[in-house]
Design a protein around this motif. Structure first.
Motif, mmCIF file in Angstrom:
data_model
loop_
_atom_site.group_PDB
_atom_site.id
_atom_site.type_symbol
_atom_site.label_atom_id
_atom_site.label_comp_id
_atom_site.label_asym_id
_atom_site.label_seq_id
_atom_site.Cartn_x
_atom_site.Cartn_y
_atom_site.Cartn_z
ATOM 1 N N GLN B 121 35.450 -19.509 37.452
ATOM 2 C CA GLN B 121 35.877 -18.304 36.747
ATOM 3 C C GLN B 121 36.857 -17.465 37.559
ATOM 4 O O GLN B 121 37.393 -16.488 37.058
ATOM 5 C CB GLN B 121 34.653 -17.432 36.420
ATOM 6 C CG GLN B 121 34.104 -17.596 35.029
ATOM 7 C CD GLN B 121 33.520 -18.952 34.774
ATOM 8 O OE1 GLN B 121 34.238 -19.891 34.481
ATOM 9 N NE2 GLN B 121 32.210 -19.077 34.911
ATOM 10 N N THR B 122 37.047 -17.794 38.827
ATOM 11 C CA THR B 122 37.789 -16.853 39.663
ATOM 12 C C THR B 122 39.132 -17.381 40.154
ATOM 13 O O THR B 122 39.881 -16.641 40.775
ATOM 14 C CB THR B 122 36.948 -16.471 40.890
ATOM 15 O OG1 THR B 122 36.487 -17.672 41.499
ATOM 16 C CG2 THR B 122 35.770 -15.625 40.502
ATOM 17 N N HIS B 123 39.445 -18.641 39.902
ATOM 18 C CA HIS B 123 40.709 -19.104 40.474
ATOM 19 C C HIS B 123 41.856 -19.146 39.465
ATOM 20 O O HIS B 123 42.701 -18.256 39.434
ATOM 21 C CB HIS B 123 40.516 -20.470 41.129
ATOM 22 C CG HIS B 123 41.763 -21.019 41.743
ATOM 23 N ND1 HIS B 123 42.585 -20.271 42.550
ATOM 24 C CD2 HIS B 123 42.351 -22.237 41.643
ATOM 25 C CE1 HIS B 123 43.607 -20.999 42.928
ATOM 26 N NE2 HIS B 123 43.497 -22.194 42.391
ATOM 27 N N VAL B 124 41.868 -20.157 38.600
ATOM 28 C CA VAL B 124 42.991 -20.286 37.669
ATOM 29 C C VAL B 124 42.773 -19.460 36.411
ATOM 30 O O VAL B 124 43.689 -18.802 35.900
ATOM 31 C CB VAL B 124 43.203 -21.773 37.307
ATOM 32 C CG1 VAL B 124 44.229 -21.922 36.213
ATOM 33 C CG2 VAL B 124 43.646 -22.549 38.533
ATOM 34 N N ALA B 125 41.529 -19.449 35.929
ATOM 35 C CA ALA B 125 41.245 -18.833 34.636
ATOM 36 C C ALA B 125 41.636 -17.358 34.523
ATOM 37 O O ALA B 125 42.153 -16.946 33.482
ATOM 38 C CB ALA B 125 39.778 -19.028 34.297
ATOM 39 N N PRO B 126 41.414 -16.538 35.551
ATOM 40 C CA PRO B 126 41.745 -15.115 35.375
ATOM 41 C C PRO B 126 43.207 -14.890 35.016
ATOM 42 O O PRO B 126 43.531 -13.933 34.307
ATOM 43 C CB PRO B 126 41.428 -14.510 36.750
ATOM 44 C CG PRO B 126 40.481 -15.431 37.373
ATOM 45 C CD PRO B 126 40.794 -16.779 36.852
ATOM 46 N N TYR B 127 44.065 -15.793 35.482
ATOM 47 C CA TYR B 127 45.483 -15.640 35.166
ATOM 48 C C TYR B 127 45.683 -15.671 33.655
ATOM 49 O O TYR B 127 46.400 -14.840 33.093
ATOM 50 C CB TYR B 127 46.275 -16.766 35.824
ATOM 51 C CG TYR B 127 47.749 -16.738 35.507
ATOM 52 C CD1 TYR B 127 48.634 -16.005 36.293
ATOM 53 C CD2 TYR B 127 48.263 -17.436 34.414
ATOM 54 C CE1 TYR B 127 49.987 -15.974 36.001
ATOM 55 C CE2 TYR B 127 49.612 -17.413 34.115
ATOM 56 C CZ TYR B 127 50.470 -16.684 34.915
ATOM 57 O OH TYR B 127 51.803 -16.655 34.620
ATOM 58 N N TYR B 128 45.032 -16.626 32.995
ATOM 59 C CA TYR B 128 45.182 -16.713 31.545
ATOM 60 C C TYR B 128 44.659 -15.450 30.884
ATOM 61 O O TYR B 128 45.252 -14.918 29.952
ATOM 62 C CB TYR B 128 44.416 -17.920 30.993
ATOM 63 C CG TYR B 128 44.844 -19.260 31.550
ATOM 64 C CD1 TYR B 128 46.191 -19.611 31.590
ATOM 65 C CD2 TYR B 128 43.907 -20.163 32.017
ATOM 66 C CE1 TYR B 128 46.581 -20.845 32.088
ATOM 67 C CE2 TYR B 128 44.292 -21.401 32.507
ATOM 68 C CZ TYR B 128 45.629 -21.729 32.554
ATOM 69 O OH TYR B 128 46.003 -22.948 33.041
ATOM 70 N N ILE B 129 43.487 -15.000 31.376
ATOM 71 C CA ILE B 129 42.869 -13.845 30.729
ATOM 72 C C ILE B 129 43.726 -12.600 30.927
ATOM 73 O O ILE B 129 43.881 -11.773 30.026
ATOM 74 C CB ILE B 129 41.430 -13.667 31.267
ATOM 75 C CG1 ILE B 129 40.581 -14.857 30.801
ATOM 76 C CG2 ILE B 129 40.825 -12.369 30.807
ATOM 77 C CD1 ILE B 129 39.222 -14.919 31.409
ATOM 78 N N ASP B 130 44.340 -12.482 32.126
ATOM 79 C CA ASP B 130 45.154 -11.294 32.379
ATOM 80 C C ASP B 130 46.535 -11.370 31.743
ATOM 81 O O ASP B 130 47.054 -10.390 31.234
ATOM 82 C CB ASP B 130 45.337 -11.100 33.900
ATOM 83 C CG ASP B 130 44.029 -10.793 34.568
ATOM 84 O OD1 ASP B 130 43.112 -10.351 33.849
ATOM 85 O OD2 ASP B 130 43.915 -11.008 35.782
ATOM 86 N N LYS B 131 47.133 -12.562 31.795
ATOM 87 C CA LYS B 131 48.551 -12.629 31.471
ATOM 88 C C LYS B 131 48.874 -13.250 30.113
ATOM 89 O O LYS B 131 49.950 -13.001 29.571
ATOM 90 C CB LYS B 131 49.280 -13.456 32.552
ATOM 91 C CG LYS B 131 49.245 -12.840 33.935
ATOM 92 C CD LYS B 131 50.314 -11.756 34.040
ATOM 93 C CE LYS B 131 50.399 -11.173 35.423
ATOM 94 N NZ LYS B 131 50.661 -12.163 36.466
ATOM 95 N N ALA B 132 47.964 -14.079 29.603
ATOM 96 C CA ALA B 132 48.348 -14.877 28.432
ATOM 97 C C ALA B 132 48.815 -14.009 27.271
ATOM 98 O O ALA B 132 49.815 -14.300 26.626
ATOM 99 C CB ALA B 132 47.189 -15.768 28.006
ATOM 100 N N VAL B 133 48.072 -12.937 27.020
ATOM 101 C CA VAL B 133 48.403 -12.110 25.864
ATOM 102 C C VAL B 133 49.799 -11.530 26.017
ATOM 103 O O VAL B 133 50.614 -11.534 25.089
ATOM 104 C CB VAL B 133 47.363 -10.986 25.720
ATOM 105 C CG1 VAL B 133 47.726 -10.091 24.554
ATOM 106 C CG2 VAL B 133 45.989 -11.573 25.534
#
Lengths: 119, 327, 99, 106, 492
Positions: B121-133
């Motif tokens: 949950q802390t490496h690649v995924a946060p990028y999507y959650i923060d930036k994808a939108v």
């Protein structure tokens, strides 16, 4: 201890399902049953991935105002792909079973072996 | 709390179902149970917040796979599995037990279920959650990861489906006549009137719903793949109620084959266009005036390609199975 | 309150599952599968409200649709023995055994 | 407030019916009576629960979707039950007219 | 402008052509499309290898997203070399395929056949070029699904059962791989290979990583047909159409070997791998595989099955090379990958030619054919010598390097096994040659001619390559040594 069990229950059930599915594939002689077993095996892997992606108190990874905590979208994407791969394999496997039945008249592995060896 | 509870109950159900699938020998009953198994797993995905996955698993597992399995046992005229005594069961059993033991050993170190601090949950995924939108302009992160960040995987996925279609046609596409049906009877539908009326009413609704899923996938659960499955389910329903010939009059198989290829070509083609416009393969940002507009357009197009390809291929597969052995 | 309803649905799911496992005829199983599908739809719908994620309703809708298609497919198979012929099949073999 | 109470009653009623239907599937001796138990309670149960939920939601897209689900279930359940009973009859299963001990099979 | 997009074009061109081939009319058009595509890919792969050797590693960000968030194609000398092997073999296979496929595949299936062939080709290239571990899985499935379908097209009904068997084993392997990837992901949070290599050392002591590693390796070993997981291979190769046997034997297992090398040497940290018994297991499997498969091969009466068992034995040599894990042994492995593709390609082409003429390849039914088909027979002799490892052929080079390593590592048993393996190979190739040339012709066989030029030419291209790369080792060994250095293994 209790926390540990609750925290790993998901993984263990999916491992149990994997064992059941895997066993069905390698121990059963009926070709359709093998494919169903394979499906069970694959679904259990999906469960494992989704369990990994879940975040407690998190919500589905669709942006909503005021929600801070989302579950991890990456495994979801991977599993979507894997589900599709699974159905593709199933379709191909079943098509093979149909042809095998037409060629041999049976879909039991033992009987097919016998037919091939008496030739 | 209630979700954890439901989760545990459903997991227990699914374990029981799996064991029953293993132990039963009546293939028909096994397939019924497999339908339940898929529903259960789909519900579990829903409970675990994987809405898109739940969507797909229900449509594919409980829908398409089950129908194909039914078609297979109909074609092979086999209802019962023969249980042989000669099989040595200790070998598979020990292989499975070793596999399971290794896996359990591996999970002992896994972070607890739902831990927000887990490495996953802390490496690649946060990028999507923060930036994808912000970067793609879509609220549904699964769609943006699926179609853009990992768009190439999804292209691969569509190609896998296409491959399955080609493979099934290679295997079952030829004319195969079974000997015992000499009379060429006219397809007179004897299905009950109620069913036909209901189907006539429901099928348009399903088609509308499929279109909604196709274009709403950016905002909620859904997208090209799910829409394709639902649309093919609508035609499958039509086939089941009104007969195969009627369905083939509505959508000729030759058109379906072209549609299947077209879907893949749209997806690959979008990528080629982005190269020609100076971007990397599948970099949709170059398609529009602004980065976000380009992403939006690109995702829309590839989802459309996915939808068309999946719809056509699944339908081809079903019709090929259903038409096998037709007099 | 939603909790109570979901629990009730879970209990009935369990009962239906037991029927599907026990059989004894194919029709029992089909009925059980159909009812199981309906109950799952309801469970997801209730869950959608209890967690406030109304997106889940789309999923419930798909389940309802797939459930219907599945049941019709089974029915067609049981009645006609294949997906293409319209002749009545000899279905006795399907119905009797206890799996 | 009234709406709230009403919706709770509907929901609970639905849940209860669900359980009753589940029990019914075990209570009766043959396919047809079990089918009867399942079919009737199932539809009503779905109706009550969905109506209860709709009351909670007020009037919106959500209600529309609920209505759609409802239509689906309303059509599918009786159709399925009907087709099922039909198929069972054709498949050679006779309804059991008198209750016999342990009489599960045709 | 296209220079920077070379690597992706390699995959996209066949990917674009496959659906088109599927809807082309019957006749030779689908074949022509496939021929053009594979030749173009061969040229592109050559350019790619050249540019990588000149300028170093190429990284291509798909979708314009930087790794690890997007998928990355990462080309170094190893996978550029692999891509060259795959596309080269495909490009030689297709001219050969025209007549052979027309003879063995029903006419109305030809467009779909070439479509599936292109899909398989795409899948193999995709596995080779990607730098993302999940992407490997996706393309693995593309190539596997299409090869199941292609194998099932064989004319005997056993083709169906062997395709089914392969499907089950292959899917189990792919699912094992998937489980492993999931476990690794759960502790590292990433799927990109370079990123994994950076993050794995911190977590490599965890149980999860050990389990994940074991599952990934087992999964690939199934695909690789590593002894004793090879059971699907002999059947699949025996009953598949000739073209497919030759293409798959020369490429599919090779690509799986590549994935194994990549996982073992660039993804997982070397001190982690050396704490596991992986190396010893590979040595054990290699030794057992070479001996048992070679012995099996001797007793086969179907020539294709004989060669299939010989393939299992050759995988044993490769396993030995991986097991020693030294600079020389890995060089030998890579060179052997290349050489084995050449010799098995040539041999299966020659056998395919025999099947083209007489319709079968049973030991008893090919008596005397060598005298009637001198060119085909010549190909079998050279290919066979290469398989045995006679000096002057390509096969000698890789075995030589392997023996050198074994001596270096004081593993005398391996030296003996390699030599015995060659001896056994001499026995089964000898049997084949005897049947073809020295036995009197079977009366029931009509007198046959040499096969058409379009089948002979590809065969002899591979045969000559066998000789050329046996005499001039600069190119193969040079590239292989370069590639192994890229993998991070250096000579002490």
């Amino acid at each position: 201890m209790m926390d540990f069990i609750i925290g790993h229950y998901n993984y263990w059930v999916s491992i149990f399902l994997m064992m059941v599915g895997f066993y069905a594939v390698i121990s059963r002689g009926n070709l359709v049953k093998k494919i169903i077993g394979m499906n069970v095996f694959q679904v259990s892997v999906f469960l494992l991935y989704i369990s990994i992606s879940t975040v407690e108190q998190g919500s589905a990874p669709i942006f909503t105002e005021g929600v801070e905590l989302y579950s991890n979208p990456l495994p979801h994407v991977l599993i979507l792909t894997a589900i599709v791969v699974g159905v593709a394999t199933t379709a191909l496997g079943l098509a093979l079973v149909v042809r095998i039945k037409e060629a041999y008249g049976t879909i039991e592995e033992d009987e097919i072996h016998e037919l091939d060896h008496t030739l | 709390m209630i979700e954890v509870f439901i989760d545990i109950i459903l997991l227990s159900f699914i374990a029981v179902t799996a064991v029953a699938i293993l132990r039963m020998t009546n293939l028909f009953a096994i397939i019924m149970l497999f339908g339940i198994f898929s529903f259960l797993s789909a519900s579990l995905f829903a409970v675990m917040d994987a809405v898109d996955v739940a969507f797909t698993e229900a449509a594919v597992g409980a829908g398409i796979s089950t129908v194909l399995m039914l078609a297979t046992i109909a074609l092979t005229k086999t209802q019962k599995e023969k249980v042989s005594v000669s099989h040595r069961h200790w070998l598979p059993l020990s292989v499975v037990i070793v596999t399971g033991a290794v896996l359990v050993y591996g999970t002992l170190d896994l972070p607890a279920f739902g831990d927000p601090e887990a490495p996953a949950q802390t490496h690649v995924a946060p990028y999507y959650i923060d930036k994808a939108v912000e970067e793609t302009g879509l609220p549904n992160m699964v769609t943006s990861v699926l179609a853009s960040y990992r768009g190439f995987d999804t292209l691969g996925e569509v190609v896998v489906v296409f491959t399955a279609g080609v493979a099934v046609l290679l295997l079952l596409g030829g004319k195969h006549r079974i000997s015992d049906t000499g009379t060429n009877e006219i397809e007179k539908n004897e299905h009950s009137l109620i069913l036909r009326v209901v189907a006539k009413f429901l099928i348009p609704l399903i088609i509308v719903f499929a279109l909604y899923v196709q274009f709403h996938g950016d905002f909620g659960p859904g997208g090209g793949f799910q829409a394709g499955v639902i649309l093919s389910a609508a035609i499958i329903l039509y086939t089941l109620v009104f007969g195969l010939d009627a369905a083939e009059r509505v959508i000729p198989p030759s058109i379906l084959r072209i549609l299947a290829s077209l879907g893949v070509l749209i997806y690959t083609g979008v990528g080629i266009v982005t190269i020609l416009l100076g971007g990397n393969y599948l970099n949709y940002s170059v398609l529009g005036d602004s980065k976000v507009a380009g992403q939006h357009l690109g995702i829309l197009l590839v989802e459309l390609g996915v939808g068309i390809a999946v719809f056509a291929v699944l339908l081809v597969i079903f019709l090929t199975f259903a038409g096998r052995g037709r007099p | 309150m939603y909790t109570a309803v979901s629990l009730a649905i879970l209990v009935s799911l369990g009962l239906v599952l037991a029927r599907a496992l026990l059989g004894p005829t194919v029709y029992d199983r089909i009925a059980a599968v159909n009812m199981f599908g309906t109950k799952t739809v309801l469970l997801i719908a209730v869950l959608a409200f209890s967690s406030g994620r109304t997106d889940l309703l789309d999923i419930a809708l798909v389940y309802a649709l797939i459930n219907f298609t599945g049941v019709v497919a089974v029915m067609r198979l049981v009645t006609y023995g294949s997906f293409h012929s319209s002749r009545k099949a000899d279905t006795k073999s399907v119905t009797a055994d206890k799996g | 407030m009234i709406i709230d109470i009403l919706s709770w009653i509907l929901l609970l009623g639905g849940g209860l019916l669900g359980i009753i239907g589940g029990i019914g599937m075990h209570w009766f001796p043959d396919v047809y009576s079990r089918q009867h138990a399942a079919g009737t309670t199932d539809t009503l149960c779905a109706m009550l629960i969905l109506l209860g939920l709709a009351l909670q939601a007020g009037f919106s897209l959500v209600t529309f979707k609920l209505a759609l689900i409802f239509i689906f279930l309303l059509f599918t359940n009786p159709t399925a039950s009907h087709a099922l009973a039909n198929a069972a009859m054709q498949g050679g299963l006779r309804p059991q007219l008198e209750r016999t001990a342990g009489g599960d099979n045709p | 402008m296209m220079q920077g997009h070379l690597c992706i074009l390699l995959v996209v061109i066949p990917l674009f052509a496959a659906p088109i081939a599927a809807i082309l009319p019957r006749g030779r058009l689908p074949w022509a499309a496939a021929l053009i595509v594979t030749s173009v890919c061969f040229v592109l792969a050559g350019m790619q290898l050249w540019s990588v050797v000149q300028d170093g590693v190429v990284s291509y960000e798909l979708g314009g997203w930087a790794p690890p968030w997007g998928i990355e194609y990462r080309i170094d000398a190893v996978n550029a070399f692999m891509a060259l092997i795959v596309s080269g073999i495909a490009a030689v296979t297709l001219p050969y395929a025209l007549l052979s496929a027309e003879k063995e595949i029903p006419e109305h299936l030809i467009p779909l056949f070439y479509s599936a062939f292109l899909l398989c080709f795409t899948g193999l290239l995709g596995i080779t070029l990607t730098g993302d571990i999940f992407n490997v899985f996706v393309f693995l499935e593309i190539s596997s699904l299409s090869s199941y379908a292609l194998i099932s097209l064989g004319r005997k009904r056993q083709a169906l059962t062997s395709a089914y068997q392969y499907l089950i084993m292959g899917t189990l392997g792919a699912t094992f791989f998937l489980i492993g990837v999931g476990l690794i992901y759960s502790q590292t949070g990433t799927l990109n290979m370079v990123d994994l290599a950076a993050r794995l050392p911190q977590v490599s002591s965890l149980n999860t990583i050990h389990t994940g590693f074991a599952f990934i390796i087992t999964g690939i070993a199934l695909k690789l047909a590593l002894f004793p997981l090879h059971l699907w291979l002999p059947n699949a190769y025996t009953y598949a159409p000739s073209v497919i046997t030759l293409f798959l034997s020369a490429t599919a297992t090779k690509v799986a070997v590549y994935v194994m090398l990549r996982i073992l040497f660039s993804v997982f940290p070397s001190d982690f791998v050396s704490t596991t018994p992986t190396g010893d297991l590979f040595l054990l499997s290699g030794i057992a595989g070479i001996i048992s498969a070679s012995v099996y091969a001797i007793y086969q009466v179907d020539v294709k099955r004989l060669l299939a068992y010989s393939s299992v034995a050759q995988i044993g040599y490769i396993a030995l090379g991986i097991g020693f894990a030294s600079f020389t042994s890995l060089t030998a492995t890579l060179v052997h990958l290349f050489n084995h593709a050449l010799m098995k390609g040539a041999l299966f082409m020659a056998i395919g030619s025999i099947i083209y003429r007489v319709g079968k390849c049973h030991m008893d039914s090919i008596h005397g054919l060598g005298r009637q088909m001198p060119w085909t027979f010549g190909a079998i002799i050279v290919g066979g010598f290469s398989l045995i490892g006679v000096p002057g052929t390509a096969g000698f080079i890789s075995k030589w390097y392997l023996v050198l390593t074994a001596i270096e590592q004081d593993s005398w048993i391996s030296v003996v096994v390699i030599l015995v393996g060659s001896l056994l190979a001499a026995v089964y190739i000898g049997k084949l040659i005897e049947a073809l040339y020295f036995k009197p012709a079977v009366d029931s066989n009509p007198a046959v001619n040499e096969v058409p030029f379009s089948m002979l030419a590809p065969t002899w291209i591979l045969v000559l390559a066998n000789i050329y790369f046996g005499l001039n080792t600069e190119l193969t060994v040079g590239v292989a040594e370069h590639a192994i250095r890229v993998l991070g293994v250096t000579a002490e």
